[in-house]
Design an enzyme around this catalytic site. Sequence first.
Site, mmCIF file in Angstrom:
data_model
loop_
_atom_site.group_PDB
_atom_site.id
_atom_site.type_symbol
_atom_site.label_atom_id
_atom_site.label_comp_id
_atom_site.label_asym_id
_atom_site.label_seq_id
_atom_site.Cartn_x
_atom_site.Cartn_y
_atom_site.Cartn_z
ATOM 1 C CG ASP A 255 109.140 83.405 105.415
ATOM 2 O OD1 ASP A 255 109.507 83.090 106.550
ATOM 3 O OD2 ASP A 255 109.027 82.583 104.482
ATOM 4 C CD GLU B 183 113.003 83.897 108.538
ATOM 5 O OE1 GLU B 183 113.494 82.965 109.203
ATOM 6 O OE2 GLU B 183 112.753 83.770 107.329
HETATM 7 C C1 GLC Z 1 111.066 81.049 107.396
HETATM 8 C C2 GLC Z 1 110.067 80.623 108.442
HETATM 9 C C3 GLC Z 1 110.025 79.133 108.505
HETATM 10 C C4 GLC Z 1 109.639 78.583 107.144
HETATM 11 C C5 GLC Z 1 110.535 79.153 106.051
HETATM 12 C C6 GLC Z 1 109.971 78.897 104.685
HETATM 13 O O1 GLC Z 1 112.347 80.669 107.701
HETATM 14 O O2 GLC Z 1 110.414 81.165 109.691
HETATM 15 O O3 GLC Z 1 109.146 78.665 109.490
HETATM 16 O O4 GLC Z 1 109.762 77.195 107.141
HETATM 17 O O5 GLC Z 1 110.682 80.548 106.152
HETATM 18 O O6 GLC Z 1 108.869 79.723 104.443
#
Ligand code: GLC
Length: 646
Positions: A281, A323
Site C-alpha cells: 500500500d 499500489e
Molecule cells: C492507499 C489505499 C487508500 C488509503 C491510502 C493510505 O492509497 O488504497 O485507501 O487511504 O493508501 O493508506
Amino acid sequence: MNQSSLHKFIISTKKSNKKHVDYETYFDLRLATNISLIQSLYFSLYPESKHYNDFEKLISQLRELFKSRPEDLKKQDLDKLLEGNWYTSEKLVGMQLYVDHFNKDLNGLADKLDYFENLGINFLHLMPITTRPKAENDGGYAVNSYTEVDKKYGTKQDLLKLTEKLRAKKMTLMLDFVVNHTSDEFSWAKKAAKGETKYQNYYYTFSNREIPDAFEDSLPEVFPETAPGNFTYNQEMQKWVMTVFNSYQWDLNYTNPEVFIEMLKNLVALANQGVDVVRFDALAFLWKKIGTNSQNLPEAHALISLFRMCLQVVAPGVIILAEAIVAPTEILKYFGENNLEGNECEVAYNATLMALLWDSVATSKTELLIKTLKNVPQKPKDATWINYIRCHDDIGLGFDDKDIYQLGLDAKLHRWFLLDYYCQKLEWSPAKGALFMYNPKNGDGRITGSAASLLGLEDALEKNDALLIDNAIKKIKMMHAIILSYGGIPLIYAGDEIATLNDYSYENDDSKKDDSRWLNRPNQNWEVIHTLDKKATPQSQVFNAIKQLIAIRKSTSVFADFNNIKLNQHSNPHLLIFERYSENQKILVLCNFDKEDHFISENWFHEIDFDLNSTCIDLITNQPITLAEATLKICSYGVYWILKNN
Ligand code: GLC
C-alpha cells in the site's frame, strides 16, 4: 533474466535428481542466489561503514523467518516457482471486496465461495481485516497490527480456515501490507508517544517545526480537505510526527534499518497466513527527502526491491503488487529498472488505463487514452497489470498534461470538465458521482461514485428512460470487456458485476461522512443476487454479460499476458482498438465510446493486417463477422472480440 527465473532454473535442474524434498537446501540456494543483490541494495540505503552488523543480523533473520513458514506453504512456494509467471495467466480473474460489506465476516465470506466460482472469480483482494482504531481508520488502512484480525471480521483461526479453503480450490488471495504507515494506536506509536526514544526513531518525529517546515516546502498534500499539511503535533509526546495521509497515520522511518527488519517480520507473518499476493500500500511514499515531493524516490525503489529479494528467499511463491497510483511512466518503474528489472514488484495497478477509460467515457473520444498508452514504454515481460475500472479509492486524473496539450486541449480546463461531467455539474451528463478532496487553492479534485452510477444507470433509472438504461448497461459491459481482455489480471469491484449504484448511507456515519470514497463502497446486495436468474433486470443483464465474458477470457489462451498487445489507431476518434496475439491466434478488441453507431471499412482491416474473412468470429456473440457494403458496423457503446486463427 530476473532472480525468480534464476530460482526456477536452479530448482528445475535439482528437483529431478531427488525424491525427498529438502526445503532447507532450496532456501540455501535461494539465499546464495540473492545475497549479493540484497547486500548491494541494503548498503545503498544503510552505509556499510555504519551498518555492517545490521546486515549480518538481517541475513540470520532470513533463516529464522524461513523456519517460521508453514510446511504446506513451503511446498506451494516450490510449485509456484516451477510454474513460473503464474500471475500472467488468462485463467485469473479477480474481485476486490470489503469482507464486512460482502457477507458480514470471514466465515460469511467462506460461505459464499460458490458465488465466486459461479461467476468465474478465482482471485480475491480482501480489504484490510486487521485491528484498527475505533473511530476514523481510513477503512482499516490505519493499522493497529499487521496480523491480528479485527473482531468484527472473526478470528485468526477463521482467516486460516479461509486461506486453507482457498488453497484447496486453487483460488488466489491478496491482502494489504500497509507498509508506509501505522495507526497512532500501533504499539510502536504508543511507546513513542510515552517518550521511548527507540520508538520515536521508528517514525519521523521532531521537537520543533524546523525540519517539518523544510519538508513542507516541497511536499504535496494527499488529503488536503481533511488532513491538510504533512505533520501532526502529538501532545503526549510533545513532538511533531510526519503524517502524510491522515493525522492518525504515522509514517514509518525507513532510514532506520531496525524499521526495515521489523517490517520484514510483519510482512512474512502476513504471508505465512496463506497470502499469495501482497499489496504494498502507498509504496511510492516510502522514502522521504527534504527538497523533493518524497514520492517515487530511487531509495524507495531500492527499499521495495530489498523487501522483494528478502521475501523471495523466505517465501518465493508470494508476489508483490505495487499500489502506485502515479504518473504513467513512474508506474512502470515499480517493475524494477536496469539490473533490478523484474526484481521489484511483479504486478502493478494499470491506473493509466483506468483513469483514461473514464476520460474516454466523458468525452466519448479515445484519443487521449490511445496517445498516453502508446507513450508508455513496454513493461518487463515477467510483470503484469491489475486492470480495473475502479477500486475502493477515488478516480484521480493523474495523466500527463503534456499529452492533453498535444491534443490541442487546455489541461486545466480539460480536468475541470471531467470533474464537472462526473460530479453532477453538467445538466446533460448522465454520470452521478461526487467530488473527492477538491482543493480550491488549485482546482484539483478527484472523483468517486460506483461504476454503474458514474456510467449513467442511477440517472437513467430515476428518469425511467429505457434508452438511457440500455446505454448505461452497454457502457458497463464495454468497460468490463476492456479490462477482461487488455492483458493482466482483471479486478472487478464487488457489486459492479450486479450494477450496484452509489451508497449514500456514509453521509450519516460520523466516522465516514468526511470521506466521499464511501459512496463507492456499497454492501453486496444478496437480495438482488437471489433474483438474478428469475427476471431480466439491468442487474441480471450486467451479471450475465460479465459472467459470459469471464468464461470466454478463461478459455482463450491468447488473453494471457506476455506483452502480446498492439494498439491500433483508427482515424475515428471514438474507437478503442487493440489486438492480442500469439503464434496461432489473434483477437481484435473493438470498442465504440460514442452514443452513435460507427463503421469501419474492410480496407482498414487489411491495412492493419487483420483481414476479415469467413472464419472470423465474434467471441462475445459467437457469430461470424458479417460486413455490409464492405464495412463493419460497431454499434453505440458496442464491443467486439474478433477471433482469427492463423
Ligand atoms: C492507499 C489505499 C487508500 C488509503 C491510502 C493510505 O492509497 O488504497 O485507501 O487511504 O493508501 O493508506
